[in-house]
Write a protein that holds these residues in place. Structure first.
Motif, PDB file in Angstrom:
ATOM      1  N   PHE A  98       0.683  -1.086   0.082  1.00 13.40           N
ATOM      2  CA  PHE A  98      -0.092   0.140   0.090  1.00 13.40           C
ATOM      3  C   PHE A  98       0.811   1.294  -0.140  1.00 13.40           C
ATOM      4  N   GLY A  99       1.824   1.261   0.759  1.00  7.85           N
ATOM      5  CA  GLY A  99       2.700   2.404   0.825  1.00  7.85           C
ATOM      6  C   GLY A  99       2.473   3.300   2.062  1.00  7.85           C
ATOM      7  N   SER A 100       3.330   3.964   2.519  1.00  9.13           N
ATOM      8  CA  SER A 100       3.037   4.704   3.787  1.00  9.13           C
ATOM      9  C   SER A 100       4.239   5.689   4.031  1.00  9.13           C
ATOM     10  N   ARG A 101       4.018   6.723   4.329  1.00  4.21           N
ATOM     11  CA  ARG A 101       5.012   7.705   4.616  1.00  4.21           C
ATOM     12  C   ARG A 101       5.748   7.757   5.911  1.00  4.21           C
ATOM     13  N   LEU A 102       5.019   6.750   6.660  1.00  5.83           N
ATOM     14  CA  LEU A 102       5.440   6.629   8.142  1.00  5.83           C
ATOM     15  C   LEU A 102       6.623   5.782   8.312  1.00  5.83           C
ATOM     16  N   GLY A 103       6.723   4.827   7.252  1.00  6.02           N
ATOM     17  CA  GLY A 103       7.576   3.691   7.494  1.00  6.02           C
ATOM     18  C   GLY A 103       6.815   2.572   8.496  1.00  6.02           C
ATOM     19  N   PHE A 104       7.573   1.480   9.023  1.00  8.38           N
ATOM     20  CA  PHE A 104       6.979   0.452   9.744  1.00  8.38           C
ATOM     21  C   PHE A 104       6.412   1.034  10.989  1.00  8.38           C
ATOM     22  N   THR A 105       5.088   0.750  11.257  1.00  5.80           N
ATOM     23  CA  THR A 105       4.145   1.099  12.284  1.00  5.80           C
ATOM     24  C   THR A 105       3.412   0.003  12.976  1.00  5.80           C
ATOM     25  N   VAL A 140       0.598  17.299   9.783  1.00  2.00           N
ATOM     26  CA  VAL A 140       0.401  18.226  11.094  1.00  2.00           C
ATOM     27  C   VAL A 140      -0.479  17.708  12.186  1.00  2.00           C
ATOM     28  N   PHE A 141      -1.547  16.912  11.996  1.00  2.00           N
ATOM     29  CA  PHE A 141      -2.189  16.216  12.843  1.00  2.00           C
ATOM     30  C   PHE A 141      -1.440  15.413  13.790  1.00  2.00           C
ATOM     31  N   GLY A 142      -1.389  15.217  14.997  1.00  2.00           N
ATOM     32  CA  GLY A 142      -0.504  14.505  15.816  1.00  2.00           C
ATOM     33  C   GLY A 142      -1.043  14.010  16.880  1.00  2.00           C
ATOM     34  N   GLY A 143      -0.556  14.303  18.352  1.00  6.69           N
ATOM     35  CA  GLY A 143      -1.114  13.712  19.605  1.00  6.69           C
ATOM     36  C   GLY A 143      -1.203  12.345  19.484  1.00  6.69           C
ATOM     37  N   GLY A 144      -0.009  11.508  18.857  1.00  5.14           N
ATOM     38  CA  GLY A 144      -0.011  10.278  19.202  1.00  5.14           C
ATOM     39  C   GLY A 144      -0.639   9.168  18.129  1.00  5.14           C
ATOM     40  N   THR A 145      -1.773   9.768  17.308  1.00  3.06           N
ATOM     41  CA  THR A 145      -2.492   9.191  16.369  1.00  3.06           C
ATOM     42  C   THR A 145      -1.660   9.431  14.898  1.00  3.06           C
ATOM     43  N   THR A 146      -1.474   8.370  14.358  1.00  8.77           N
ATOM     44  CA  THR A 146      -0.842   8.790  12.889  1.00  8.77           C
ATOM     45  C   THR A 146      -1.777   8.309  12.082  1.00  8.77           C
ATOM     46  N   ALA A 173      16.518  -0.672  14.786  1.00  7.24           N
ATOM     47  CA  ALA A 173      17.113   0.264  15.929  1.00  7.24           C
ATOM     48  C   ALA A 173      16.780   1.717  15.535  1.00  7.24           C
ATOM     49  N   GLY A 174      16.998   2.128  14.347  1.00  4.28           N
ATOM     50  CA  GLY A 174      17.020   3.306  13.901  1.00  4.28           C
ATOM     51  C   GLY A 174      15.611   3.938  13.913  1.00  4.28           C
ATOM     52  N   PHE A 175      14.762   2.815  13.701  1.00  2.00           N
ATOM     53  CA  PHE A 175      13.041   3.340  13.487  1.00  2.00           C
ATOM     54  C   PHE A 175      12.718   3.582  15.114  1.00  2.00           C
ATOM     55  N   TYR A 176      13.272   2.814  16.185  1.00  2.00           N
ATOM     56  CA  TYR A 176      12.911   3.276  17.457  1.00  2.00           C
ATOM     57  C   TYR A 176      13.652   4.627  17.710  1.00  2.00           C
ATOM     58  N   ALA A 177      14.843   4.834  17.185  1.00  2.00           N
ATOM     59  CA  ALA A 177      15.558   5.825  17.621  1.00  2.00           C
ATOM     60  C   ALA A 177      14.914   7.318  17.005  1.00  2.00           C
ATOM     61  N   GLY A 178      13.879   6.980  16.267  1.00  2.00           N
ATOM     62  CA  GLY A 178      13.130   8.075  15.466  1.00  2.00           C
ATOM     63  C   GLY A 178      13.663   8.729  14.305  1.00  2.00           C
ATOM     64  N   TRP A 179      14.303   7.721  13.476  1.00  2.00           N
ATOM     65  CA  TRP A 179      14.854   8.155  12.134  1.00  2.00           C
ATOM     66  C   TRP A 179      13.441   8.087  11.456  1.00  2.00           C
ATOM     67  N   ASN A 233      -6.219  21.538  19.267  1.00  2.00           N
ATOM     68  CA  ASN A 233      -7.028  21.566  20.513  1.00  2.00           C
ATOM     69  C   ASN A 233      -7.556  20.016  20.835  1.00  2.00           C
ATOM     70  N   CYS A 234      -7.166  19.118  19.751  1.00  2.00           N
ATOM     71  CA  CYS A 234      -7.702  17.809  19.959  1.00  2.00           C
ATOM     72  C   CYS A 234      -6.658  17.155  20.864  1.00  2.00           C
ATOM     73  N   ALA A 235      -7.299  16.037  21.469  1.00  2.00           N
ATOM     74  CA  ALA A 235      -6.550  15.023  22.251  1.00  2.00           C
ATOM     75  C   ALA A 235      -6.569  13.554  21.772  1.00  2.00           C
ATOM     76  N   PRO A 236      -6.315  13.302  20.437  1.00  2.00           N
ATOM     77  CA  PRO A 236      -6.679  11.850  19.965  1.00  2.00           C
ATOM     78  C   PRO A 236      -6.158  10.955  20.787  1.00  2.00           C
ATOM     79  N   PRO A 237      -6.136   9.741  20.903  1.00  2.00           N
ATOM     80  CA  PRO A 237      -5.621   8.602  21.634  1.00  2.00           C
ATOM     81  C   PRO A 237      -4.346   8.419  20.962  1.00  2.00           C
ATOM     82  N   THR A 238      -3.332   7.987  21.694  1.00  2.00           N
ATOM     83  CA  THR A 238      -1.916   7.429  21.160  1.00  2.00           C
ATOM     84  C   THR A 238      -1.950   6.243  20.749  1.00  2.00           C
ATOM     85  N   GLY A 239      -0.924   5.933  19.945  1.00  3.69           N
ATOM     86  CA  GLY A 239      -0.663   4.645  19.337  1.00  3.69           C
ATOM     87  C   GLY A 239      -1.555   4.010  18.481  1.00  3.69           C
ATOM     88  N   VAL A 240      -2.564   5.108  17.855  1.00  4.34           N
ATOM     89  CA  VAL A 240      -3.306   4.290  17.054  1.00  4.34           C
ATOM     90  C   VAL A 240      -2.929   4.757  15.540  1.00  4.34           C
TER      91      VAL A 240
END
Lengths: 293, 300, 396
Positions: A226-233, C82-88, C38-44, C55-62
């Protein structure tokens, strides 16, 4: 008489020249591809290219300065997809090849050889269609995911691993098996510790071939990864891959995306060429060793 | 236990092909029910009226693959003969390797190059020349826009050359030296030696290689999708835009306008699968017959 | 590899001397994968973004998955960044028809389409809400070296796409553009190869303007074009026209402006030739003032084409989000309450705060009346029988 001979000679030389020309003509597209990739993608090559995320689409119109971004998510996705696909396809391929080669008297062995042969000719897009069509009915929520992407690539890799392993196992001298069996070693141990071990370099080379082939495939991933700009999630979420990114960015018309697509192509070509050369070099060494003992 | 494990692996492989067929057949059923055999001979793909026939895509697939072989085979063969018999020995290995490596370049990269480099070249240079000198054949009518069946065919030709060339080289190299020496000692020129001694000996292998290349061309998706022009109609000239079965799938499988179109696309996919399986099985049986092995394939 | 049955060397030699290179290769590959993970978890690999969900507070990890319209993609890309708060949010620009297919098959959490569901699609995707999330104008783009901005009208555009006008210097085009030096070159028509909402807007407009077009081709996300070549996605058409002289295509205004592609004026019903801009598409949307049905109603005939204002751009359209009203009922146990909350938050944020990103990307911000309709639809989304509240506080 002399003239006739001369004519034949000239004819021969002309054809030789023509065939030499063929070699040159064949190499022109290669040169052009490498030139384009290097001249457009080359300038953005930098360490951050490999880690940075995909940029927002942008063309330098009216003095806009476009972000360069990177191919991080795509590179990461390709490595993860290939790793998972190898994890699935290698055991299956090895097992199938062992049946086909070591128990070949049976119908099953013959059938496996044949089916593996047939499946190597499967159009890669059909692998994607198959996985999509199956999952969309039974597991719609994970149609677009890392799992389905890896499965689609496995469908392509399994027959290649099977074929190459089978050929590798068959090159192991029969006397070796007989000697081991004569010593009272059970067949499964003979197979694993002697036959497979002997053919291991060739088997690994075969796996490398399968990995190479799969890492360049975009068609099976269109309806799966599908593709994702986020990488592996996560395994059940979509994932990007380098060939998929190249396809999407190539036709985009956005200046910075086309540039990244060339950079991605350059990285992909280099990655595959290095692997390819490595496996070739290994085969050559192996053949030389086996011949020259 | 061990036998059980490896057998399971083998069974997975066998089940795979049946599963692929079963899924495709099951999901193409609505289209088959709606159109029956009409689907196989229908020349229109009309989304508005929901009438689907597969001929435009079969035509697109066969024409592009045909062009690929027509252009690719002589070049691949010429290069293979040159590299096995004529080239200075020091060059043979490296040049052969480079041509083989062409097979390792991903098809999406060929498509990308075809779209951004080859298509403009075709539009501005090659197509007008073809129109001027070969326009009388009628095959080069209409306006050349760069993309179209000819451009897709050229890209495919470039892609099948390494496949054909690698296996041809292998079979040519397997020609016993005594054959060539015999011809040479009779005073044959080097071309005559190749013609009377090498080619007949390697004929079957070359044929098998060609069919294998054809198999690759028939199923190629990305490179064709990016260069063929994606027009759902039977091409009327080599400059026409068209659509191969593979590019149809890439463009419209998910991006369909309704379940019937989806089902028709799956049925088209089934036809592609049948065509390419037939071609591949044929090629491999032939290679098997000739060489006794399937021959080490070029990496791709 | 034809082993000619030559005497093989002893097994021990093979055993001991076998090459280790492939082993090294495998080890190297494993190391690379480990580094990458490892890089993924390090935030690359993260897109450069300042995550702020207003002003939204969406759930995290979704993760929310969406697919569809390519018209809205650049704006959606901005939104999901731009939309954040832990929801991707993960949106794939695959075409409006794919958005409809995907939401019907429940393979995504939301679809996006510039074409409303037709009656057959409404039957397949029962319980899907249609929620306007943005608007845009579709413009005729062309590539004519040395020629300035051209005037078009509906009939001429229809004739070009029917193939009855096939040269750039045809009398009908010349009559609209007396001052332009039109080249004696065939017109190369470019359309969308995939099922597309942009095509729907374009063919709806041409059908409205030209009876022949309406009867021969009609409106749809994918139609049977008599001439031309197809390119996938808005971006594909834009890119191809930009590369190829004597082409004409149709894309959303933002693709033309962001790509620096030449596009023509289109005559509106009041007889003025309008060069599309954010302002005159916005005013068209206001002036058309369409009566909007409820979210779960029939939107197929909602149209803002040919707005009545004197200087309104005629080819304007809303673009829609498609989402299930009863989330737990649609997806079953594979859908969590957190996902539902994240989805509702994102949708709500999109039609409120998200609208402020429209103009800079050449989209039309929704007028308040449309936003009210969207908010009401989003408010009707339920999970396990209860409405899903948004966490965004009062509207912006």
């Amino acid at each position: 008489m002399m003239a006739r001979h001369l004519r034949r000679k000239l004819w021969s030389h002309a054809l030789t020249a023509l065939m030499g020309l063929c070699v040159i003509v064949v190499l022109i597209p290669f040169a052009s591809i490498v030139y384009e990739a290097a001249s457009i993608g080359g300038p953005v090559l930098s360490p951050t290219l490999f880690t940075a995320g995909l940029p927002a689409p942008c063309s330098p119109v009216n003095g806009v300065v476009c972000p360069v971004g990177g191919i991080g998510p795509a590179l990461q996705g390709t490595l993860i997809l290939i790793g998972l696909a190898a994890l699935i396809s290698v055991p299956i391929g090895l097992a199938a090849a062992i049946v086909a080669s070591e128990y070949r008297g049976r119908f099953l062995g013959l059938a496996i050889s044949f089916v593996a042969d047939v499946l190597t000719g499967l159009p890669s897009i059909i692998a994607g269609v198959f996985i999509y069509a199956y999952f969309v009915i039974y597991y719609p929520s994970i149609v677009y995911s890392t799992i389905t992407g890896a499965l689609a690539l496995s469908v392509i890799m399994i027959p290649i691993v099977t074929r190459t392993t089978e050929v590798a196992l068959r090159t192991v001298p029969q006397e070796l098996r007989e000697a081991a069996l004569a010593l009272g070693i059970p067949k499964w141990r003979t197979t694993l510790q002697i036959v497979v071990a002997t053919a291991l370099p060739a088997i690994l080379t075969g796996i490398l071939l399968a990995v190479m082939r799969a890492s360049g495939e975009a068609a099976p991933l269109l309806f799966t990864a599908f593709g994702s700009r986020l990488g592996f999630t996560g395994l059940t979420n979509p994932i990007e891959a380098l060939p998929l990114m190249i396809y999407n960015f190539a036709e985009s018309g956005w200046h910075n995306w086309i540039q990244l697509a060339w950079a991605g192509a350059l990285v992909l070509i280099l990655l595959i060429l290095v692997t390819s050369l490595l496996s070739r070099w290994t085969i050559q060494r192996m053949v030389r060793r086996m011949r020259g003992g | 236990m061990f036998l059980g494990f490896v057998t399971a692996g083998g069974v997975v492989l066998l089940v795979l092909i049946f599963l692929i067929l079963a899924v495709l057949i099951a999901q193409s059923e609505p289209a088959f029910r709606a159109f029956g055999l009409e689907f196989l001979v229908g020349t229109r793909w009309d989304v508005t009226r929901q009438v689907y026939g597969v001929i435009p895509f079969v035509a697109g697939t066969l024409i592009t693959s045909g062009i690929a072989l027509l252009l690719g085979l002589p070049l691949a063969l010429g290069a293979a003969i040159f590299l096995t018999t004529q080239a200075p020995v020091a060059f043979r290995g490296p040049l052969g390797t480079v041509i083989d490596l062409l097979a390792a370049i991903p098809s999406v990269v060929y498509g990308f190059w075809g779209l951004l480099v080859l298509a403009p070249f075709m539009r501005t240079t090659a197509d007008p020349a073809l129109q001027r000198y070969l326009g009388w054949t009628g095959a080069f009518g209409g306006t050349a826009t760069g993309t179209g069946v000819l451009t897709a065919g050229v890209v495919l030709a470039i892609m099948v050359i390494p496949t054909i060339s690698a296996i041809s080289r292998e079979t040519l190299a397997a020609v016993p030296a005594s054959q060539r020496e015999a011809a040479l000692s009779l005073g044959a020129t080097s071309w005559e030696t190749t013609r009377v001694a090498s080619l007949p000996y390697a004929r079957a292998g070359i044929f098998g290689a060609t069919v294998l290349g054809l198999g690759r061309a028939l199923g190629e998706t990305m490179a064709v999708t990016m260069t063929i022009g994606n027009h759902d109609a039977v091409p009327t000239s080599l400059f026409s835009q068209g659509q191969s079965i593979a590019s149809l799938i890439a463009n419209e499988l998910v991006n369909n306008t309704g379940p019937l179109q989806y089902s028709a696309i799956i049925e088209a996919g089934l036809i592609l699968l049948m065509i390419s399986l037939l071609v591949n099985v044929g090629a491999r049986l032939l290679l098997w017959r000739v060489t006794g092995s399937v021959g080490s394939e070029a990496p791709r | 590899m034809s082993s000619t049955g030559a005497t093989s060397p002893s097994s021990e030699t093979i055993e001991r001397k076998r090459s280790r290179a492939p082993l090294y290769a495998v080890v190297a590959i494993v190391v690379v994968i480990v580094i990458v993970v490892a890089g993924f978890y390090a935030g690359w690999f993260k897109s450069a973004s300042s995550a702020s969900s207003g002003n939204c507070a969406p759930p995290t990890g979704v993760t929310i998955i969406g697919a569809g319209s390519t018209l809205v993609y650049p704006l959606m890309f901005q939104w999901e960044t731009v939309f954040g708060g832990g929801t991707t949010v993960n949106y794939a620009s695959v075409g409006s028809s794919a958005g409809i297919t995907d939401i019907s098959a429940k393979t995504v959490d939301f679809g996006a389409s510039d074409a409303p569901l037709n009656p057959a699609q409404r039957a397949t995707a029962a319980g899907v809400l249609t929620i306007p999330e943005s608007a845009g104008g579709v413009v005729p783009i062309y590539n004519l070296p040395g020629v300035g901005t051209l005037n078009f009208n509906g009939t001429v555009l229809a004739d070009i796409y029917l193939g009855t006008i096939s040269y750039w210097n045809s009398p009908a085009l010349a009559a609209l553009n007396p001052d332009a030096s039109l080249p004696d070159q065939p017109i190369q028509v470019v359309y969308r190869s995939d099922g597309s909402g942009t095509t729907f807007i374009w063919t709806s407009y041409l059908s409205l303007e030209d009876a022949t077009f309406a009867s021969q081709i009609g409106k749809g996300t994918q139609v049977d074009w008599p001439v031309g070549s197809g390119e996938p996605k808005n971006a594909g058409v834009a890119g191809y026209v930009q590369e190829t002289p004597y082409t004409i295509g149709y894309v959303d205004l933002n693709y033309a402006l962001n790509g620096g592609i030449q596009f023509g004026r289109v005559e509106n019903p009041q007889g003025n030739f309008i060069l599309a801009s954010v302002n005159n598409t916005a005013s068209a949307l206001r002036d058309a003032n369409p009566t909007l049905p409820a979210g779960n109603g029939d939107w197929y005939n909602v149209s803002v084409l040919n707005a009545p204002g004197l200087y309104d751009y005629p080819i304007t359209s809303l673009t829609y989000i498609l989402v299930y009203q009863d989330l737990s009922g649609a997806y079953g146990s594979s859908f969590s309450l957190n996902q539902a909350k994240a989805l509702v938050d994102f949708l709500y944020w999109m039609v409120t705060t998200g609208q402020t990103y429209s103009a800079e990307l050449y989209y039309v911000p929704l007028p308040p009346s449309v936003v009210a309709n969207s908010e009401a639809s989003i408010g009707s989304i339920t999970f396990n029988g209860a409405t899903v509240p948004n966490s965004c506080g009062s509207s912006v």
